[in-house]
Enzyme design. Structure first.
Site, PDB file in Angstrom:
ATOM      1  CD  GLU A  89      -3.021  -0.939   0.201  1.00  0.00           C
ATOM      2  OE1 GLU A  89      -3.322   0.206  -0.174  1.00  0.00           O
ATOM      3  OE2 GLU A  89      -3.563  -1.963  -0.264  1.00  0.00           O
ATOM      4  CB  SER A 470     -47.857 -25.899  48.056  1.00  0.00           C
ATOM      5  OG  SER A 470     -49.172 -26.397  48.122  1.00  0.00           O
TER       6      SER A 470
END
Length: 875
Positions: A89, A470
């Site tokens: 690059e 319960s």
């Protein structure tokens, strides 16, 4: 003379051009630089990084965000990648000042020669400027701005900082941004593990991520990689030997998603919703790390237990038929391609337990089916003999005699593999939830909101408000003890034939409808005697019992104020129930459950850390309520927060209300600053003294009711009765206790219990609250097993056991510390009075001053009335 004039003209011309050029450049600079951002922002840049949700032990459980990025520091980036990027690059990266004139001239020359602009001449610095500050448009104006920013960046930043920005920002394809994410996505590695060949391949991708994608276009990717390696060789970054070795390395890429350590989607969604509410879309891009309180060990055990027992219930109640019929017997069968296309429309469920398949052949003894990956499997008779036809929740057909009677060619079915053998299966209609809480701090260590998050995002652990049954009894019995009753108090276990004056006709029954006459409270709780619970509630007053429930964190709006409250007509979420049981388990302290431990931002700082209110079992803290006014308890300080999920709303009974768990409040809800001069949030200072939770019942009460819940598991020494939680004896621990819960017609079944420093609540039921869990054979694979009703003891107690077996493995048994004001007294089993030498005696706990003062007497007989009204002598 003529030549001199020409020279003077040329000189003036060039000076004029230079002047005009200078003015033009200056004017262009002034024009294009007036609105440019300050490049100093790059020193504290916030990269778009997904939010991560992690467990308490640091394991990834979910990631949210469009961009996959793993930011790295420059020193953590492999040199091979840096060299490859520079070689391809920007070969003069270390010598130019942001703009490379030689590179520009080379790009212009190549453009003139080729007739097209194939090279842009941009340096790495220019690309960073474009990616962070500018749009990707191709124009002269944008290019000039890019150059100006690049030059400014070179003055403000080091080359290393610029390279780090580039390699963290650049797009590599497949939703991967930055070299850290690219290494994980394509190779399943961290960046420092990349080989030279892999580094070159990745370095070549940013030029054209889609065109060179190694998964989609491997040949192009190899060609590009080889070109990058050639450039590295030319630039003398590698030797000929390294080049030859890297060229010969095969392309070994595959798509890797962020690796999740274990599944906890309901917890992850709770964290995601909270973060989105506070930070909006930035929650998905600012790199937050949300550490939850769940642990891998607990969560995996919880998920596995819930899924297995939901499927077990579903098989017990019969086979509802195939998902779809693709072709009938005798019709033209689907081709393999058509089968794969049909299966591609289906997901797998239950964490991969349930797989879609198509039956291609069926005989009396076996069937052949094809999975979505093309694999052919065999389902033998043993793998489908459970598949009695579903008639109703209470009735199933006969056991099938052959495979072909159930599974037929052309059917799309669901299968699962158990012990390497394939079974017919189906997507369950029933659902379940489990929540596990550290009883001393409120930290949620495991949470499962349903069978599968992909089937339903409705979180039943925090949002489903269901009748408690319960499971409510320990709380009302605690109120009774605080009112003056003891575990030795005798109440009559006999049918209630008439109600109190002025009330509607109501005849509560035991389940099963058997009655034992006068029993001590301890026995009544352990064996879950309904009529005794009603009598206890009447003794203390329903309003007193209803008010007392608020001490355990239950919201007033969900508490019914009639006698049915004693049998669990109130409705709560599983998390609220677990919170209530934590009060009993931890010595009487109302801890507040929480799921977010801390929140960090991408730079590593902590912006929130939860400081829980903890139980104090060994201190002498006064109760948080006045002894002279026990019925008026203020719990206004307890925050009740609820999150909602769009989409699934199974029924009105499941609408969310006060959930009883806390989410962070004291954190900065703005995005964090990017100004390096502005101080960043610091970790909250640790408190010098622990913050104690409110003490809502006395330690003495908590100790006695906790001990009574252990009796529900182990019974009493020398007695021949079993508590309803007897199945938990399989854990072989004497420091556990729990309570079953089953509502009318078994629409909701519960089990809540505790171990050392942990409380776990399990619920199961249908999202449609009108539907009952019904009756079925206990073992779906054994036609000789007896048929019984689903209930808390049978249906979810085994689920709780399986989970706790894993969680408590290796945890030493804990000996309970008896409070000073609790004394042990020898009493007569039948009368609850002080034992005499000829008594059938047992030790019982009392709060000092409440112990019996009279000795037991010889009984002369007691009449007991059965359900039909017949009387008989019990003794």
């Amino acid at each position: 003379m003529k030549a001199l004039k020409i020279l003077l003209f040329l000189l003036k011309f060039f000076v004029g051009c230079a002047f005009i050029g200078t003015i033009t450049v200056f004017a262009a600079y002034m024009y294009y630089s007036k609105d440019l951002p300050d490049v100093a922002e790059l020193k504290v840049v916030r990269l778009q990084t997904p939010m991560q949700v992690l467990s308490a032990d640091g394991e990834l459980i979910a990631s949210f965000g469009e961009h996959r990025r793993i930011p790295l520091k420059y020193e953590d980036m492999p040199q091979s990648v840096i060299n490859a990027v520079i070689a391809t690059e920007d070969s003069r990266f270390y010598s130019h000042y942001g703009v490379d004139p030689i590179g520009i001239m080379r790009a212009v020359f190549i453009a003139l020669k080729s007739g097209s602009l194939s090279q842009g001449g941009s340096t790495i610095t220019q690309q960073v400027a474009k990616n962070f500050f500018l749009t990707p448009e191709k124009s002269i104006g944008r290019k000039i701005r890019e150059m100006i920013l690049a030059i400014r960046m070179e003055k403000e930043l080091t080359k290393e900082e610029i390279m780090a920005l580039y390699l963290n920002k650049i797009y590599f394809g497949s939703r991967s941004y930055g070299i850290g994410s690219a290494a994980a996505t394509f190779f399943g590695k961290t960046a420092d593990q990349l080989t030279l060949s892999e580094s070159a391949l990745l370095a070549g991708l940013p030029n054209a991520p889609s065109a060179y994608n190694p998964i989609s276009y491997p040949e192009r990717a190899i060609s590009r990689r080889n070109w990058v390696l050639h450039r590295m060789l030319d630039q003398e970054y590698i030797t000929q030997e390294q080049y030859d070795e890297a060229i010969a390395e095969p392309l070994n890429v595959s798509y890797h998603v962020p690796k999740v350590a274990f599944s906890a989607p309901y917890v992850a969604e709770m964290a995601r919703q909270f973060m989105y509410e506070k930070f909006g879309e930035f929650a998905y891009s600012d790199g937050y790390k949300v550490y939850t309180t769940i642990t891998q060990k607990n969560q995996v055990a919880a998920t596995t237990s819930v899924r297995h027992h939901v499927l077990d219930y579903d098989m017990r109640h019969g086979y509802r038929g195939p998902e779809k019929v693709l072709w009938q017997e005798g019709d033209t069968a689907f081709t393999p391609e058509q089968i794969q296309q049909a299966l591609s429309k289906y997901m797998t469920y239950g964490g991969g337990m349930l797989l879609p398949a198509v039956v291609t052949k069926s005989t009396e003894q076996a069937a052949t089916a094809v999975l979505s990956n093309g694999e052919a499997i065999t389902i033998n008779y043993d793998g489908m003999k459970w598949a009695r036809s579903f008639i109703s929740d209470n009735a199933q057909g006969p056991t099938p005699k052959t495979v072909s009677a159930v599974i037929k060619e052309g059917q799309q079915i669901w299968v699962r593999q158990v012990d390497k053998n394939w079974q017919l299966s189906q997507i369950p209609a029933v659902n379940s939830a489990l929540v596990s809480v550290d009883s001393n701090t409120g930290a949620i260590t495991a949470l499962v909101g349903g069978f599968d998050f992909n089937l339903s995002k409705f979180n039943r652990a925090t949002q489903a408000i269901r009748q408690i049954g319960s499971n409510i009894k320990p709380f009302i019995y605690t109120a009774a003890l605080d009112k003056g009753l003891t575990m030795a108090t005798i109440l009559n276990d006999a049918p209630i034939l008439r109600t109190s004056a002025g009330s509607e006709a109501w005849r509560p029954k035991n389940s099963p409808a058997t009655y034992a006459g006068p029993l001590r409270l301890r026995v009544g709780l352990a064996t879950s005697k309904n009529v005794m619970m009603v009598r206890a509630a009447r003794a203390i007053g329903i309003n007193y019992a209803a008010d007392y429930l608020e001490r355990f964190g239950f919201p007033r709006s969900n508490i019914s104020r009639n006698e049915s409250l004693a049998l669990g007509s109130a409705s709560f979420t599983p998390l609220q129930v677990a919170r209530g049981y934590s009060v009993i388990a931890n010595g009487g302290y109302l801890v507040t459950p929480y799921v977010i431990e801390r929140i960090e931002y991408s730079e590593g700082g902590v912006i929130y850390e939860h400081v829980p209110e903890v139980a104090c079992s060994d201190c002498l803290q006064e109760l948080a309520y006045a002894e002279e006014d026990k019925q008026n308890i203020s719990l206004d300080h307890v925050e009740n927060v609820v999150t909602t999920t769009d989409g699934d709303t199974p029924d009105q009974n499941a609408l969310t209300a006060d959930s009883g768990f806390v989410l962070p409040e004291n954190i900065p809800f703005e995005r964090l600053p990017v100004d390096e001069n502005q101080p960043k949030p610091e970790t909250q200072p640790e408190s010098q003294q622990p913050v104690y939770a409110p003490h809502v019942i006395s330690s003495e009460l908590a100790f006695i009711i906790k001990d009574a819940l252990k009796t529900a598991v182990w019974g009493e020494k020398g007695s021949n009765w079993l508590g309803t939680a007897w199945r938990s004896r399989n854990l072989n621990r004497h420091d556990i206790g729990g309570k079953t819960g089953t509502t009318n017609l078994s629409k909701d079944v519960w089990f809540s219990g505790f171990g050392p420093d942990i409380v776990t609540t399990v619920w199961m039921g249908f999202d449609d609250h009108r539907r009952e869990l019904g009756r079925a054979r206990q073992n779906a694979f054994d036609e000789r097993s007896y048929i019984s009703a689903e209930g808390g003891a049978r249906t979810v107690n085994p689920l709780w056991n399986d989970y706790m077996q894993v969680v408590l493995k290796g945890v030493p048994q804990k000996t309970e510390i008896q409070p000073n004001k609790v004394i042990s007294v020898l009493i007569d089993r039948k009368t609850g009075m002080l034992a005499t030498p000829d008594s059938n005696s047992i030790e019982e706990y009392f709060i000092e001053g409440t112990e019996p003062t009279q000795y037991s007497y010889k009984e002369t007989g007691t009449q007991v009335t059965d359900e039909q009204g017949n009387t008989s002598e019990l003794f």
